[in-house]
Design a protein around this motif. Sequence first.
Motif, PDB file in Angstrom:
ATOM      1  N   LYS A  42       3.968 -59.188  -0.073  1.00 48.75           N
ATOM      2  CA  LYS A  42       4.059 -58.102  -1.189  1.00 48.75           C
ATOM      3  C   LYS A  42       4.937 -58.161  -2.327  1.00 48.75           C
ATOM      4  N   SER A  77       8.812 -51.979   9.525  1.00 54.09           N
ATOM      5  CA  SER A  77       7.396 -52.514   8.667  1.00 54.09           C
ATOM      6  C   SER A  77       6.621 -51.227   7.888  1.00 54.09           C
ATOM      7  N   LEU A 107       4.019 -45.786   8.385  1.00 60.87           N
ATOM      8  CA  LEU A 107       2.709 -44.970   8.597  1.00 60.87           C
ATOM      9  C   LEU A 107       2.613 -44.320   9.608  1.00 60.87           C
ATOM     10  N   THR A 134      -9.219 -50.825   2.612  1.00 57.91           N
ATOM     11  CA  THR A 134      -7.811 -50.921   2.926  1.00 57.91           C
ATOM     12  C   THR A 134      -7.384 -51.926   3.924  1.00 57.91           C
ATOM     13  N   ASP A 174      -0.242 -44.319   1.064  1.00 62.87           N
ATOM     14  CA  ASP A 174      -0.003 -45.457   1.375  1.00 62.87           C
ATOM     15  C   ASP A 174       0.173 -46.483   0.183  1.00 62.87           C
TER      16      ASP A 174
HETATM   17  C1  PLP Z   1      -2.523 -50.758   2.392  1.00 63.70           C
HETATM   18  C2  PLP Z   1      -1.563 -51.469   3.353  1.00 63.70           C
HETATM   19  N1  PLP Z   1      -1.171 -50.545   4.320  1.00 63.70           N
HETATM   20  C3  PLP Z   1      -0.302 -50.682   5.099  1.00 63.70           C
HETATM   21  C4  PLP Z   1       0.116 -52.079   5.281  1.00 63.70           C
HETATM   22  C5  PLP Z   1       1.314 -52.346   6.455  1.00 63.70           C
HETATM   23  O1  PLP Z   1       2.265 -52.935   6.033  1.00 63.70           O
HETATM   24  P1  PLP Z   1       3.060 -54.092   6.952  1.00 63.70           P
HETATM   25  O2  PLP Z   1       2.420 -55.204   7.031  1.00 63.70           O
HETATM   26  O3  PLP Z   1       4.571 -53.919   6.264  1.00 63.70           O
HETATM   27  O4  PLP Z   1       3.234 -53.420   8.369  1.00 63.70           O
HETATM   28  C6  PLP Z   1      -0.364 -53.119   4.479  1.00 63.70           C
HETATM   29  C7  PLP Z   1       0.036 -54.376   4.282  1.00 63.70           C
HETATM   30  O5  PLP Z   1       0.586 -55.238   5.179  1.00 63.70           O
HETATM   31  C8  PLP Z   1      -1.035 -52.784   3.392  1.00 63.70           C
HETATM   32  O6  PLP Z   1      -1.770 -53.534   2.644  1.00 63.70           O
END
Ligand code: PLP
Length: 389
Positions: A189, A56, A61, A82, A160
């Motif tokens: 996405k 993910s 992150l 965010t 990010d």
């Molecule tokens: C700005 C931002 N950062 C981090 C994420 C986290 O990604 P994930 O859902 O793949 O864990 C997202 C979206 O889901 C996001 O929009």
Amino acid sequence: MKRIYLSPPHLDGRERELLLQAYESNWITTLGPHVDAFEQEMCQKVGVRHAAALASGTAALHLALVMLGIKGGDEVLCSNLTFAATANAIAYCGATPVFIDSNRTTWNMDPELLAKELKSCAKKGKLPKAVIAVDLYGQCADYDPIIEACQRYEVPLIEDAAEALGATYHGTYAGKFGRMGIFSFNGNKIITTSGGGMVVSDGEEYIKKVRFLSTQARDSAPHYQHSHIGYNYRLSNLLAAIGRGQLERLDAKVARKRAIKDFYRNVLQDLPGIEFMPEAPYGQSNCWLTVILIHPQGFGADREQVRLALEVENIESRPIWKPMHMQPVFKDCRVRGGEVSADLFERGLCLPSGTQMTGEDLERVVNVLRRGNKKELISDGDQWIILDG
Ligand SMILES: Cc1ncc(COP(=O)(O)O)c(C=O)c1O
């Protein structure tokens, strides 16, 4: 009536063929040829040297912060406007997020506020251990002044770019601007693996270590031996196969998302009380979501009335991200500014922006907005009411 979603997955390329290849090869695990190929193809697209495919964007992150040695007691500055995952990853490390407001010209982290916060941290003798800048709704943050401020205080930057694959800043692709960049391949996405993410970097050591930690940090020994705390964060070979099919279609998806935004803009920009998220002159947004601001006085209905009216027509729309400083879980964290993102949240609405939307779908959306503006009947969800503006 068919439901129109905000940004649903759209499998429109060779995903099925590649997924079947993975299935038939029996690489039904978190390593395999599709994982390697997906990483290489992402490197080529983004123009970065190394990449590690993960489960993910949030995992990406988290590990990017672990790479920088973030730990309990540290502070990390991050964009206020965010999705919670950005700030959550800081909390996973035991560190404290400090939020930096947006500016009105890009809705992204305000570089002047960042510079002010860094200056005040330096004065106090407690610099943050990292800065995370978010590329909001597919538009890059303004990296020249952000990088300048980070370099002045020698604070590493993480980008990010979860929402911004395919976007550019002065001709360079999103994901390139920090020590590490991260992407999300979540179902909503611009490209998806159903769930997935990636860390990218020109620093080979970071990516090698991300691969090691994301596969349970096994020492090289015939038995299971561990000298570090590891994570089970790697992307499956099956999902990487889907990601490769999606990535081949990225340019077409960016073009379609941009065309959707242009359609909305052409049809709606003359309506009083509607304003579009500004597109900064320094680059090209991937227009992951088209976002508008609704001024209730001018428009005749507020953001929530419009959202509910769309819902009655079986159309999904969403308020923009609720800023981090307004989230109950982060209420005790420091914030520099906050008024701009609070105002954007109050009035901002994300419109359906799926790449498979038809002309008819788009007409359905704009018809509700046109009706709202004419102060005709608009639904509050349960009953029809007349707006008096
Ligand atoms: C700005 C931002 N950062 C981090 C994420 C986290 O990604 P994930 O859902 O793949 O864990 C997202 C979206 O889901 C996001 O929009």
